[in-house]
Design a protein around this motif. Structure first.
Motif, PDB file in Angstrom:
ATOM      1  N   ASP A 173       0.864  -1.190   0.000  1.00 43.74           N
ATOM      2  CA  ASP A 173       0.000   0.000   0.000  1.00 43.74           C
ATOM      3  C   ASP A 173       0.893   1.230   0.000  1.00 43.74           C
ATOM      4  OD1 ASP A 173      -2.281  -1.535   0.194  1.00 43.74           O
ATOM      5  OD2 ASP A 173      -2.148  -1.608   2.387  1.00 43.74           O
ATOM      6  N   TYR A 174       0.533   2.204  -0.818  1.00 44.43           N
ATOM      7  CA  TYR A 174       1.385   3.390  -0.955  1.00 44.43           C
ATOM      8  C   TYR A 174       0.586   4.651  -0.725  1.00 44.43           C
ATOM      9  CZ  TYR A 174       4.416  -0.151  -2.810  1.00 44.43           C
ATOM     10  OH  TYR A 174       5.164  -1.274  -2.923  1.00 44.43           O
ATOM     11  N   GLU A 175       1.292   5.675  -0.254  1.00 44.16           N
ATOM     12  CA  GLU A 175       0.636   6.954  -0.024  1.00 44.16           C
ATOM     13  C   GLU A 175       0.219   7.575  -1.359  1.00 44.16           C
ATOM     14  OE1 GLU A 175       2.045   9.322   3.567  1.00 44.16           O
ATOM     15  OE2 GLU A 175       2.682  10.560   1.873  1.00 44.16           O
ATOM     16  N   ASN A 176       1.120   7.469  -2.338  1.00 45.66           N
ATOM     17  CA  ASN A 176       0.854   8.100  -3.629  1.00 45.66           C
ATOM     18  C   ASN A 176       0.593   7.073  -4.717  1.00 45.66           C
ATOM     19  OD1 ASN A 176       1.350  10.933  -2.887  1.00 45.66           O
ATOM     20  ND2 ASN A 176       3.392  10.137  -2.418  1.00 45.66           N
ATOM     21  N   PRO A 177      -0.380   7.383  -5.591  1.00 53.35           N
ATOM     22  CA  PRO A 177      -0.634   6.452  -6.695  1.00 53.35           C
ATOM     23  C   PRO A 177       0.554   6.451  -7.656  1.00 53.35           C
ATOM     24  CG  PRO A 177      -1.965   8.451  -6.939  1.00 53.35           C
ATOM     25  CD  PRO A 177      -1.238   8.573  -5.637  1.00 53.35           C
ATOM     26  N   SER A 178       0.758   5.311  -8.310  1.00 53.21           N
ATOM     27  CA  SER A 178       1.890   5.183  -9.228  1.00 53.21           C
ATOM     28  C   SER A 178       1.509   5.634 -10.629  1.00 53.21           C
ATOM     29  CB  SER A 178       2.329   3.729  -9.282  1.00 53.21           C
ATOM     30  OG  SER A 178       3.082   3.515 -10.456  1.00 53.21           O
ATOM     31  N   ALA A 179       2.500   6.175 -11.329  1.00 52.88           N
ATOM     32  CA  ALA A 179       2.266   6.580 -12.704  1.00 52.88           C
ATOM     33  C   ALA A 179       2.318   5.373 -13.636  1.00 52.88           C
ATOM     34  CB  ALA A 179       3.325   7.600 -13.114  1.00 52.88           C
ATOM     35  N   THR A 180       3.013   4.318 -13.226  1.00 54.26           N
ATOM     36  CA  THR A 180       3.284   3.230 -14.169  1.00 54.26           C
ATOM     37  C   THR A 180       2.927   1.820 -13.689  1.00 54.26           C
ATOM     38  OG1 THR A 180       5.525   3.132 -13.305  1.00 54.26           O
ATOM     39  CG2 THR A 180       5.224   4.431 -15.293  1.00 54.26           C
ATOM     40  N   SER A 181       2.791   1.615 -12.380  1.00 49.83           N
ATOM     41  CA  SER A 181       2.613   0.248 -11.887  1.00 49.83           C
ATOM     42  C   SER A 181       1.312   0.074 -11.119  1.00 49.83           C
ATOM     43  CB  SER A 181       3.746  -0.145 -10.937  1.00 49.83           C
ATOM     44  OG  SER A 181       4.979   0.228 -11.457  1.00 49.83           O
ATOM     45  N   THR A 182       0.861  -1.173 -11.073  1.00 46.43           N
ATOM     46  CA  THR A 182      -0.317  -1.534 -10.288  1.00 46.43           C
ATOM     47  C   THR A 182       0.152  -2.036  -8.930  1.00 46.43           C
ATOM     48  OG1 THR A 182      -0.878  -2.589 -12.387  1.00 46.43           O
ATOM     49  CG2 THR A 182      -2.518  -2.727 -10.638  1.00 46.43           C
ATOM     50  N   PRO A 183      -0.376  -1.485  -7.827  1.00 45.63           N
ATOM     51  CA  PRO A 183       0.031  -2.042  -6.532  1.00 45.63           C
ATOM     52  C   PRO A 183      -0.596  -3.422  -6.324  1.00 45.63           C
ATOM     53  CG  PRO A 183      -1.554  -0.261  -6.220  1.00 45.63           C
ATOM     54  CD  PRO A 183      -1.312  -0.371  -7.691  1.00 45.63           C
ATOM     55  N   GLY A 184      -0.085  -4.158  -5.358  1.00 46.27           N
ATOM     56  CA  GLY A 184      -0.583  -5.507  -5.094  1.00 46.27           C
ATOM     57  C   GLY A 184       0.477  -6.488  -5.504  1.00 46.27           C
ATOM     58  N   ALA A 185       1.309  -6.909  -4.523  1.00 42.30           N
ATOM     59  CA  ALA A 185       2.418  -7.786  -4.883  1.00 42.30           C
ATOM     60  C   ALA A 185       2.180  -9.165  -4.303  1.00 42.30           C
ATOM     61  CB  ALA A 185       3.728  -7.214  -4.373  1.00 42.30           C
ATOM     62  N   SER A 186       1.832 -10.103  -5.147  1.00 42.66           N
ATOM     63  CA  SER A 186       1.810 -11.497  -4.706  1.00 42.66           C
ATOM     64  C   SER A 186       1.984 -12.411  -5.907  1.00 42.66           C
ATOM     65  CB  SER A 186       0.539 -11.827  -3.926  1.00 42.66           C
ATOM     66  OG  SER A 186      -0.588 -11.261  -4.519  1.00 42.66           O
ATOM     67  N   TRP A 187       2.512 -13.576  -5.626  1.00 42.77           N
ATOM     68  CA  TRP A 187       2.784 -14.543  -6.691  1.00 42.77           C
ATOM     69  C   TRP A 187       2.425 -15.922  -6.186  1.00 42.77           C
ATOM     70  CZ3 TRP A 187       4.663 -12.287 -11.151  1.00 42.77           C
ATOM     71  CH2 TRP A 187       4.893 -13.167 -12.229  1.00 42.77           C
ATOM     72  N   ILE A 188       1.903 -16.756  -7.069  1.00 45.99           N
ATOM     73  CA  ILE A 188       1.469 -18.104  -6.677  1.00 45.99           C
ATOM     74  C   ILE A 188       2.388 -19.158  -7.296  1.00 45.99           C
ATOM     75  CG2 ILE A 188      -0.423 -19.782  -6.836  1.00 45.99           C
ATOM     76  CD1 ILE A 188      -2.336 -17.322  -6.861  1.00 45.99           C
ATOM     77  N   PHE A 189       2.856 -20.062  -6.455  1.00 48.79           N
ATOM     78  CA  PHE A 189       3.795 -21.109  -6.884  1.00 48.79           C
ATOM     79  C   PHE A 189       3.222 -22.489  -6.566  1.00 48.79           C
ATOM     80  CE2 PHE A 189       6.049 -17.391  -5.358  1.00 48.79           C
ATOM     81  CZ  PHE A 189       6.999 -17.132  -6.332  1.00 48.79           C
ATOM     82  N   SER A 190       3.594 -23.477  -7.360  1.00 50.81           N
ATOM     83  CA  SER A 190       3.284 -24.852  -6.976  1.00 50.81           C
ATOM     84  C   SER A 190       4.344 -25.285  -5.968  1.00 50.81           C
ATOM     85  CB  SER A 190       3.315 -25.776  -8.197  1.00 50.81           C
ATOM     86  OG  SER A 190       4.647 -25.947  -8.647  1.00 50.81           O
ATOM     87  N   ALA A 191       4.028 -26.327  -5.201  1.00 53.12           N
ATOM     88  CA  ALA A 191       4.985 -26.828  -4.213  1.00 53.12           C
ATOM     89  C   ALA A 191       6.282 -27.241  -4.908  1.00 53.12           C
ATOM     90  CB  ALA A 191       4.380 -28.004  -3.455  1.00 53.12           C
ATOM     91  N   GLU A 192       6.139 -27.824  -6.089  1.00 59.81           N
ATOM     92  CA  GLU A 192       7.309 -28.293  -6.819  1.00 59.81           C
ATOM     93  C   GLU A 192       8.180 -27.110  -7.283  1.00 59.81           C
ATOM     94  OE1 GLU A 192       8.754 -30.968  -6.904  1.00 59.81           O
ATOM     95  OE2 GLU A 192      10.234 -30.433  -8.451  1.00 59.81           O
ATOM     96  N   GLU A 193       7.549 -26.035  -7.711  1.00 59.58           N
ATOM     97  CA  GLU A 193       8.316 -24.852  -8.141  1.00 59.58           C
ATOM     98  C   GLU A 193       9.117 -24.280  -6.974  1.00 59.58           C
ATOM     99  OE1 GLU A 193       5.312 -23.341 -11.719  1.00 59.58           O
ATOM    100  OE2 GLU A 193       5.141 -22.464  -9.722  1.00 59.58           O
ATOM    101  N   LEU A 194       8.485 -24.251  -5.791  1.00 63.36           N
ATOM    102  CA  LEU A 194       9.211 -23.711  -4.628  1.00 63.36           C
ATOM    103  C   LEU A 194      10.386 -24.610  -4.270  1.00 63.36           C
ATOM    104  CD1 LEU A 194       6.407 -22.437  -2.210  1.00 63.36           C
ATOM    105  CD2 LEU A 194       7.926 -21.089  -3.679  1.00 63.36           C
ATOM    106  N   ARG A 195      10.143 -25.927  -4.343  1.00 67.86           N
ATOM    107  CA  ARG A 195      11.212 -26.864  -3.995  1.00 67.86           C
ATOM    108  C   ARG A 195      12.355 -26.795  -5.007  1.00 67.86           C
ATOM    109  NH1 ARG A 195       8.288 -30.791  -1.759  1.00 67.86           N
ATOM    110  NH2 ARG A 195       7.347 -31.109  -3.808  1.00 67.86           N
TER     111      ARG A 195
END
Ligand SMILES: Nc1nc2c(c(=O)[nH]1)N[C@H]1C(S)=C(S)[C@@H](COP(=O)(O)O)O[C@H]1N2
Ligand SMILES: [Mo]
Length: 379
Positions: A173-195
């Motif tokens: 979460d940011y105080e100021n809106p971004s000119a170029t990026s969408t906030p919200g940082a998350s990524w989904i991995f399979s168990a095998e990808e993490l391993r």
């Protein structure tokens, strides 16, 4: 400056006559070469390297890759690239907790305790999927990490369940809106990808606690994958159904991570792995006994580690030759290469590289993404 061994090796080769075509190289080794200057790459814009620009989601720092001088060149923390600066709303790191949850299970883990458990991981390269020519490709750095393997941590917590994926999220979460990026940082991995990737929750860079801009107190690092997967300010690790929707971050980065489409479901995303790539980082003008010669220094990274051999071309349509000398120090780091070159004419040149093994998939490299131009005014 020139070792006796190198001198003798050069004399022996010169005597054999088998290397007549390399006379320039031999003269270089037996003479007393001196470095005259370093050339600038052209057509790359004026973005400064090594200084922070902008704030919060638009905050950037580009690493000066021309400073790489060996395969053991680790980027100092204060020069490590920044893709998003710490938010003004970011809570203090003291007392930071990560909520791990899955069906019937929820547990807070203190960042403090992860720091205590953290072990040395070794040097890992990180590159932003949106690395850009305008900034001299400075959205790439190498640091020596300490952390805790995420798959091991989850195994120990009983959070390794068939039929589920792992969503790693960070404060965004940011105080100021971004000119170029969408906030919200998350990524989904399979168990095998993490391993398989040996992804870890990083707590230290180059032996020092993480800085706020690099994700303090805890960030994810996924060796071999693009930086967009390396979530900073991690506050949540959640088991999600195999059929869950992709995150906004995965969708935002779909083309930069070379997906076939902005798929709706997380399971349809290919691992955001960095394929083999290479580029020059510095071109030096030298005076040798043979006259003016140029030393091209560069890096190769990504892809399967033992297969980083690359070939170099100096103008579109020209011949490719094997890069003369390439050394790699660590598995997940860049390899460093050097190549002596004598242009036949003054004018503009463009260096392109390709994998020596034509079977390797090198989509980004082959699109000339990392081709770099420069002007030769003396031969
Ligand atoms: N919470 C959060 N994590 C994030 C991002 C972000 O905007 N917010 N940017 C990602 C991107 S696109 C990259 S390339 C890396 C950059 O890490 P660095 O700034 O430490 O180099 O962080 C990733 N992690
Ligand atoms: Mo990125």
């Amino acid at each position: 400056m020139i070792s006796r061994r190198a001198y003798i090796a050069a004399s022996v080769l010169a005597g054999s006559g088998a290397f007549a075509g390399l006379s320039a190289g031999l003269a270089r080794r037996v003479g007393h070469p001196s470095r005259l200057s370093a050339l600038e790459f052209s057509r790359e814009g004026r973005a400064p390297t090594g200084t922070m620009i902008g704030e919060e989601l638009d905050g950037r720092m580009f690493t000066d890759l021309s400073a790489i001088r060996s395969p053991a060149s680790v980027t100092p923390v204060e020069s490590f690239y920044v893709r998003t600066r710490a938010s003004r709303l970011l809570p203090r790191p003291e007392g930071w907790k990560i909520r791990f949850s899955g069906p019937g299970h929820s547990e807070d883990v203190a960042a403090e305790s992860l720091s205590r458990e953290a072990a040395s991981v070794g040097p890992c390269l990180m590159e932003c999927a949106g690395n850009t020519r305008r900034a001299h490709f400075g959205l790439m750095s190498l640091a020596d990490w300490s952390g805790v393997r995420l798959s091991v941590l989850m195994d120990n917590m009983g959070l390794n369940r068939p039929g589920f994926r792992t969503c790693v999220s960070g404060f965004d979460d940011y105080e100021n809106p971004s000119a170029t990026s969408t906030p919200g940082a998350s990524w989904i991995f399979s168990a095998e990808e993490l391993r398989a990737s040996r992804a870890f929750l990083g707590t230290k860079m180059n032996g020092k606690p993480l800085t706020a801009d690099h994700g303090a107190p805890v960030r994810l690092v996924v060796p071999g994958w693009y930086g967009c997967c390396c979530i900073k300010w991690v506050n949540r690790v959640t088991l999600v159904e195999d059929s869950c929707e992709a995150t906004s971050q995965m969708k935002e980065y779909w083309s930069r991570t070379h997906q076939s489409a902005p798929h709706a479901l997380a399971k349809d995303y290919e691992p955001a792995r960095i394929e083999l790539a290479a580029m020059p980082v510095r071109i030096e003008k030298w005076r040798t006994e043979a006259g003016i010669e140029y030393l091209v220094a560069g890096i190769a990274w990504g892809g399967p580690q033992p297969a980083r051999a690359v070939q170099i071309q100096f103008h579109p349509g020209g011949e490719y030759s094997n890069v003369e000398k390439m050394r790699q120090q660590w598995h997940s780091a860049w390899a460093y290469w050097t190549h002596w070159w004598r242009p036949r004419a003054i004018g503009e040149y463009q260096i392109r590289l390709r994998a020596r093994d034509p079977r390797l998939r090198t989509k980004r490299l082959d699109s000339n993404y990392y081709a770099r131009s420069f002007e030769i005014s003396q031969i």
